[in-house]
Design a protein around this motif. Structure first.
Motif, PDB file in Angstrom:
ATOM      1  N   CYS A 767      33.686  37.246  39.034  1.00  0.00           N
ATOM      2  CA  CYS A 767      34.980  37.827  38.895  1.00  0.00           C
ATOM      3  C   CYS A 767      35.178  39.090  39.309  1.00  0.00           C
ATOM      4  O   CYS A 767      34.348  39.795  39.466  1.00  0.00           O
ATOM      5  CB  CYS A 767      35.469  37.160  37.459  1.00  0.00           C
ATOM      6  N   SER A 782      44.366  43.933  36.190  1.00  0.00           N
ATOM      7  CA  SER A 782      44.473  42.543  37.175  1.00  0.00           C
ATOM      8  C   SER A 782      43.034  41.702  36.976  1.00  0.00           C
ATOM      9  O   SER A 782      41.911  42.445  36.732  1.00  0.00           O
ATOM     10  CB  SER A 782      44.552  43.239  38.598  1.00  0.00           C
ATOM     11  N   GLY A 784      40.908  38.350  38.867  1.00  0.00           N
ATOM     12  CA  GLY A 784      40.774  37.219  39.989  1.00  0.00           C
ATOM     13  C   GLY A 784      39.287  36.748  40.055  1.00  0.00           C
ATOM     14  O   GLY A 784      38.367  37.346  39.493  1.00  0.00           O
ATOM     15  N   SER A 786      36.446  36.311  42.220  1.00  0.00           N
ATOM     16  CA  SER A 786      35.881  36.943  43.622  1.00  0.00           C
ATOM     17  C   SER A 786      35.612  36.250  44.812  1.00  0.00           C
ATOM     18  O   SER A 786      35.533  34.867  44.520  1.00  0.00           O
ATOM     19  CB  SER A 786      34.527  37.656  43.342  1.00  0.00           C
ATOM     20  N   THR A 790      39.985  33.790  47.921  1.00  0.00           N
ATOM     21  CA  THR A 790      41.217  34.079  46.915  1.00  0.00           C
ATOM     22  C   THR A 790      41.730  35.592  47.182  1.00  0.00           C
ATOM     23  O   THR A 790      43.052  35.904  46.982  1.00  0.00           O
ATOM     24  CB  THR A 790      40.410  34.408  45.452  1.00  0.00           C
ATOM     25  N   GLU A 791      41.172  36.276  47.989  1.00  0.00           N
ATOM     26  CA  GLU A 791      41.492  37.498  48.589  1.00  0.00           C
ATOM     27  C   GLU A 791      42.615  37.232  49.568  1.00  0.00           C
ATOM     28  O   GLU A 791      43.957  37.998  49.800  1.00  0.00           O
ATOM     29  CB  GLU A 791      40.583  38.285  49.236  1.00  0.00           C
ATOM     30  N   ASP A 794      45.756  35.796  48.001  1.00  0.00           N
ATOM     31  CA  ASP A 794      46.377  36.879  46.968  1.00  0.00           C
ATOM     32  C   ASP A 794      46.412  36.125  45.534  1.00  0.00           C
ATOM     33  O   ASP A 794      47.167  36.304  44.652  1.00  0.00           O
ATOM     34  CB  ASP A 794      47.712  37.241  47.289  1.00  0.00           C
ATOM     35  N   ASP A 795      45.031  35.430  45.254  1.00  0.00           N
ATOM     36  CA  ASP A 795      45.156  34.940  43.978  1.00  0.00           C
ATOM     37  C   ASP A 795      44.775  35.704  42.632  1.00  0.00           C
ATOM     38  O   ASP A 795      43.632  35.716  42.263  1.00  0.00           O
ATOM     39  CB  ASP A 795      44.309  33.640  43.919  1.00  0.00           C
ATOM     40  N   ILE A 796      45.504  36.687  42.522  1.00  0.00           N
ATOM     41  CA  ILE A 796      45.194  37.988  41.512  1.00  0.00           C
ATOM     42  C   ILE A 796      46.375  37.680  40.307  1.00  0.00           C
ATOM     43  O   ILE A 796      47.524  37.960  40.800  1.00  0.00           O
ATOM     44  CB  ILE A 796      45.036  39.177  42.191  1.00  0.00           C
ATOM     45  N   ALA A 797      45.853  37.968  39.253  1.00  0.00           N
ATOM     46  CA  ALA A 797      47.046  38.068  37.999  1.00  0.00           C
ATOM     47  C   ALA A 797      46.973  39.347  37.598  1.00  0.00           C
ATOM     48  O   ALA A 797      46.073  40.016  37.573  1.00  0.00           O
ATOM     49  CB  ALA A 797      46.525  36.968  37.200  1.00  0.00           C
ATOM     50  N   VAL A 815      45.109  32.721  37.097  1.00  0.00           N
ATOM     51  CA  VAL A 815      45.023  32.224  38.569  1.00  0.00           C
ATOM     52  C   VAL A 815      44.647  31.025  38.920  1.00  0.00           C
ATOM     53  O   VAL A 815      44.375  30.185  38.143  1.00  0.00           O
ATOM     54  CB  VAL A 815      43.784  33.370  38.998  1.00  0.00           C
TER      55      VAL A 815
END
Length: 891
Positions: A767, A782, A784, A786, A790-791, A794-797, A815
């Motif tokens: 993570c 933030s 997410g 890793s 996900t990058e 843009d799966d980031i909260a 996420v």
């Protein structure tokens, strides 16, 4: 903004960041700043105005006149071990607070408040700011000596929210208390800020007298419009036109200047050319006017000289103790019969109701009010901020928290100057009243001319997360705002997501069901499709069954124009069915939009509310979904603020201050500094050794202990999907040598051959946890999972501290990749509590330390037995004061 310091001769080291405009207990404004050597005459003047009693209570002696030596000592401080803050109004000092270091972490504090301004909470504000300043230098404790008869000062200390110990010695009360913020002291400060700002807005929206400066005889002049609208609305207070060229205007006697108006003036509408506004401001200040509504244009919206004029306008208004709405404002409205205030360009007063409206755009103000009127949606109060140099949506929300006439709030925002404060106030308001926000996003682009806004580096998703965290209902346009508002104002909140659909068209029923399901609601009753020729009685019977169904929380009645029954009969059927139930009811009558305006509704059982009507089922489903989601947020457990154990802020501050003393511009911390800083907040970073040769790698592995990992340090490899820069589970020297050869061969062509050795972690989920200090939002935490997918997605909260335990849990769950943490496809779930604890520590750290401009923990290995921080990067730098600095301040 620091409105006073620019005109003063500042000594070396003068801390401009401590300056602040603050709202006092009576709603007036004062300026707080550090004391200056040039304040000698002001100190003498302040002392000369004090009564003998006040002098004795402060100095324990009848010092009718201060010596030059005393005044020199008072005014010459080092802004660290000896600090003094003064509060000024119209350039006169009205309060002084100071501390002097007596021990390494303890200081003696003292106050002196002007006799003419006691009872306004000046001592409390000074204590709050002095405590914040002292904490910057590691001071943790205040002491004070107070005479027993000085009850006002004893009250300042006892009501500040600190745990104060008292001891009487030689006829003097000795006080001791820690100044580390507590839940109680924070609550006290927040409550005082709320009351003061609410009162200041109340003075604007509930004036007893209004003067219109620049009210012309010509019907085309702006001032004439404001005066006429005030009179036509039947304003219950005094109305005074101010115009040197007229004796009477619209039947009212006109005055040459504001100073000639008899009696006090609570609100002055300023409608003169921009180049004459400053002179009017000075005249209003001299006349003791409470607040200004500046409708004139020609300020910051034009740039250049307009920016300078606008900055000077704010400086003069606040320096005179007034508040200002505008400039370039459309006006203010209060439909309460006790005031009937229409100080706006709207020619008609909107219908009275329970929706509070705030708009930054003057041009949009008319459209907003007209749209509300067309829907028969009543307004309680309305304010247009114009260029928003002072009074903002935050201030209006403070007022609406206590306003019994306002049941829901709509905000049309074109920019946001203080998101942290917005989030804090919106959360407090949202717990009792829904807050609907129209905003397309907050970014470095698209800020309206004239709005003072810090540029942000944050993604638009941060703004979305902030609104969600605050419980605000975000919509995309004014139509959606009113669609949601007419439901929230006139209907009970939905108890759940279960919806019944009753109509007279199978096609419309299917369309409604699809719209409801598409918004995340569940159709649990129907669609019940009556024949098109159904009678009103049949409608009523079907609706009664829907409302009586225990598996239904809300009812959507949708009808095409009936053939047999008349429109009013159908409407009455819906109305009467809803009247007998506490469940939410909305209706779709094709082509109609607004609020049922019938007056035939009886008092009694059920909601007793009007029915919101929508032109299309999609609109009804949208509003119902927004109301349901808000109800769920409002009713849920919001948790308690996170407070991880084992935090040593002093050590962390020492690390940061040591780095900045050597590198004033800031820099990235080295591994040892990073480890020390994070350890102060209970975060352990697994050590790693950079190695330049295979023999160094073998030696490092032996010292760390097998099994180990050998990996590249090149950041580029994190984003190269086809290149592997890591070898894991190396159990002996030969495995390290083989891995070295493999990586060296693969990575040398990429110039990514620098490697490091680290202990092998237990297999888990990688993570990333980050914290960034944004110029606009302040700290943003933030989270997410890793990895390249996900990058790319843009799966980031994101969340904005301070966080509660519930907010931390929601951050992890929000996420899309969260299922991999919870046992996806049979894997063992990670230690979620340990992951939450790590995020909590990061959130507290980022909230405590604005110098922490960037923190990246990556990877964080989350596994069933706990979490391990395998990599950390930290950058520190001096930063400007936050928009919501933790002490009361108008920004």
């Amino acid at each position: 903004m620091d409105p006073m310091s620019e005109d003063l001769d500042l000594p070396p080291g003068y801390p401009v960041r401590w300056e602040a405009d603050v709202v006092l207990r009576d709603g007036s404004v004062a300026h707080l700043r550090p004391i200056l050597p040039s304040d000698v005459d002001l100190i003498h003047a302040f002392h000369s105005r004090q009564s003998d009693e006040s002098i004795y209570l402060r100095f324990f002696a009848p010092l009718r006149q201060l010596s030059d030596r005393d005044v020199h000592r008072f005014t010459h401080v080092d802004y660290e071990d000896r600090v003094a803050l003064v509060m000024t109004l119209r350039e006169d000092i009205i309060g002084i607070g100071r501390y002097d270091l007596t021990e390494p972490a303890s200081a003696e504090v003292a106050f002196n408040v002007s006799d003419d301004h006691q009872g306004k909470g000046i001592g409390s504000v000074l204590l709050e700011h002095l405590a914040a300043v002292a904490q910057e230098f590691g001071i943790t404790r205040f002491t004070a000596e107070v005479l027993p008869q000085n009850r006002k000062m004893l009250t300042v200390f006892s009501e500040a929210g600190y745990e104060v110990s008292r001891k009487v010695e030689d006829g003097v009360v000795a006080l001791h208390f820690d100044i580390e913020p507590t839940d109680r002291s924070k609550a006290v400060a927040t409550s005082r800020e709320h009351r003061a700002e609410a009162i200041s807005v109340s003075r604007i929206l509930r004036p007893r007298s209004v003067a219109v400066i620049g009210a012309g005889r010509s019907a085309q002049s702006m001032g004439h419009h404001f005066l006429k609208n005030l009179l036509d609305a039947g304003f219950t207070g005094e109305v005074h036109p101010v115009n040197r060229k007229a004796r009477t205007i619209l039947g009212r006697p006109a005055y040459d200047s504001i100073g000639d108006v008899p009696g006090p003036v609570d609100l002055a509408v300023v409608a003169v050319p921009a180049d004459k506004v400053l002179k009017v401001v000075d005249e209003c200040a001299a006349a003791g006017v409470g607040a200004l509504l500046v409708v004139s244009s020609g300020f910051g919206e034009g740039g250049g000289e307009g920016d300078e004029l606008q900055a000077e306008l704010v400086r003069r208004v606040r320096g005179s103790g007034m508040r200002i709405v505008g400039p370039n404002s459309f006006g203010l409205i209060n439909t309460d019969d006790a005031f009937s205030l229409n100080a706006s360009l709207s020619p008609t007063m909107p219908p009275s109701g329970h929706l509070g409206l705030f708009s930054q755009s003057g041009a949009l103000g008319i459209a907003v009010l007209q749209s509300a009127a067309r829907r028969n949606l009543g307004i309680s109060t309305f304010a247009s901020a114009g260029n928003r140099v002072d009074v903002s949506g935050n201030d209006l929300m403070q007022y609406w928290i206590d306003d019994e006439d306002t049941h829901a709030v709509g905000l049309y925002l074109e920019s946001m100057g203080n998101p942290r404060k917005f989030s804090r106030i919106a959360r407090n308001l949202g717990i009792i009243k829904p807050v609907i926000v129209v905003q397309s996003g907050v970014s470095a682009f698209g800020v309206p001319p004239g709005h003072r806004v810090r540029k942000t580096k944050a993604r638009p998703t941060v703004f979305t997360a902030m609104l969600r965290q605050a419980g605000a209902i975000r919509v995309s346009n004014v139509h959606q705002m009113f669609d949601v508002a007419q439901l929230l104002v006139h209907q009970p909140l939905p108890a759940g997501r279960r919806v019944a659909i009753v109509g007279n068209s199978s096609a419309l029923g299917a369309l409604s069901a699809g719209a409801v399901a598409g918004r995340g609601l569940n159709v649990t009753h129907g669609p019940v499709n009556l024949p098109t020729e159904a009678t009103a009685r049949q409608f009523r019977e079907a609706l009664d069954k829907a409302f009586a169904d225990p598996d239904v929380d809300s009812v959507l009645a949708c009808f095409i124009p009936p053939i047999v029954a008349h429109d009013e009969e159908v409407t009455e059927a819906v109305r009467s069915a809803a009247r007998g139930s506490e469940k939410t009811c909305v209706a779709t009558f094709l082509g109609m939009r607004g609020v049922d305006s019938s007056t035939s509704m009886e008092e009694g059982g059920g909601s007793g509310q009007a029915i919101p009507i929508y032109a299309m089922p999609e609109d009804a489903a949208y509003a119902l979904a927004k109301a349901t989601k808000y109800a769920q947020w409002r009713n849920k457990d919001h948790g308690v603020p996170v407070a991880p154990a084992g935090i040593n802020r002093r050590v962390a501050e020492d690390v940061v201050h040591t780095v900045l003393s050597v590198s004033p511009e800031g820099r990235r911390l080295d591994p040892d500094e990073t480890a020390a800083l994070l350890a102060a907040y209970g975060i352990e970073v697994w050590p790693s050794r950079r190695v330049a040769t295979v023999d160094e790698a073998v030696e490092a592995a032996g010292e760390i202990g097998y099994p180990v990992v050998l990996k590249s340090t090149a950041p580029m490899l994190r984003h190269q999907g086809g290149v592997t820069g890591v070898r894991v589970d190396l159990a002996n020297d030969q495995a390290v040598r083989d891995a070295w050869a493999s990586l060296h061969e693969r990575l040398s062509p990429l110039a990514a051959g620098e490697l490091e050795v680290q202990r092998m972690a237990t297999p888990g989920v990688a993570c990333v946890v980050t914290a960034d200090e944004d110029p606009l939002f302040g700290p943003v935490v933030s989270f997410g999972v890793s990895g390249l997918p996900t990058e790319l997605l843009d799966d980031i909260a994101h969340r904005i501290p301070p966080l509660t335990d519930v907010a931390v849990s929601e951050l992890i769950s929000s996420v899309k990749a969260a299922p991999v943490l919870h046992g996806h496809r049979g894997s063992t779930p990670v230690h979620r509590a340990a992951l939450a604890d790590l995020i909590a520590r990061v959130s507290v750290m980022s909230d405590d330390m604005p110098e922490l401009v960037s923190l990246r923990l990556n990877p964080v290995n989350a596994q069933p037995g706990g979490v391990e921080v395998l990599g950390a990067e930290v950058t520190v730098a001096p930063v400007a004061r936050r928009t919501d600095p933790g002490r009361r301040s108008l920004t």
